[in-house]
Write an enzyme that holds these catalytic residues in place. Sequence first.
Site: not given
Length: 442
Positions: A272-274, A276-277
């Site tokens: 959910h992070c790398i 997208i962020d």
Amino acid sequence: MTSGELIRKLTDRSARVGVVGLGYVGLPFCMAAAGKGLSTTGFDIDPDKCAALAAGRSYFEHIDDALVAQTVATGRFEATADFSRMGEMDVIVICVPTPLTRHREPDLSYLVRTGEDIARSLRPGQMVILESTTYPGTTEEVLRPILERPGLAAHEDFFLAFSPEREDPGNGAFTTSTIPKVVGADTEAERRIAEVFYSIFIDKVVVVSSTRTAEMVKLKENIFRSVNIALANEMKIVCEAMDIDIWEVIAAASTKPFGYMPFYPGPGLGGHCIPIDPFYLTWKAREYDISTRFIELAGEINSAMPQRVVERLAQALDAHGGKGLNGAKVLIAGIAYKKNVDDMRESPALKIIELLERRGARVAYFDPFVPVIPQTREHAELAGWKSVAWRADLAADYDAVLIVTDHDNVDYAALVAHALLIVDTRNACRKAGVAGGKVVQA
């Protein structure tokens, strides 16, 4: 209620905490806060989650039922789908998803709806803390105006802060309480409230000067990883062309005790992070007429890896018996986005499956953590697929095994013993001590 009164309630543990979103971030947050004596209510739109928690059951592989049951039994934790109760809370923490649209632009719809839910019962003296990852300025530019609609003023009538989540599901070395917590707010009083709050159940709290700074901290952390993984992936491509083993190169380079940190290639980014962020920052940077070319290039390299994996598999099939992808039976070993978890968010395995089917391959998967593929935003047609049952000679049923996720509880020796061909994107076979001529690195 003044800031001093809220701090006193936090200090004597009489403050009530509400956590919105009982996912991979919100649920462990609740366990940590309630475990240190704070009365904690979890809010979620899914009543089935609330019912499971009330019965002492966890819906995550890495969170034990026993922990949930024990926390519920203390009377300090409950879960509800009744968002009207947020007015009862003294501190409200937002842990809802912040995905991207198909055009790689921020999707803040979950955050906006949550803000509207909070605003309906917001009262003076409450503190609202956003933990969802987003671009710098979101707390002040998006969330604050929504919360102020009833006529209350941020920083005066109610308090506002941002604290980036740092959960790492499946990592037994760190817990919610032992990972240092960054928090930022725009007034000294708000910074102090947030520091007191998190210090109750977090070992180390790092206070920064503003919500924008705290928002940027999270992006910096994950962009750092994205860029370095992209470099590892590009180096892998170069090494393949030069017939050099990238894994041997990384292992040797890792012996340098300074100036180097190992990052590893793979089949693409997940979680959910790398994935997208970085695009949150590239989107926001355009507002300032800044082109984040380095970050965007890393995103392009990482996004292209599933296609390269499929090409590598096709080449390997041609080299091992001359059978192409069209009509080949392929077993995907591991489809979670990282090892030892049941998390499918943004998993590159889903893209790989679609690419393989598009090339005519007949695909099945085995994953001990994911018995059924859940509904996802981008790959709805794969929802409901079931993992094949494990048996020692499973690999013998397929023309090739493609290792996408290197779960520790998979018998790689059995896979190698019975497979005609294994294409390994994670170096799992070598780490298990069973690499051989039928194993191709990808």
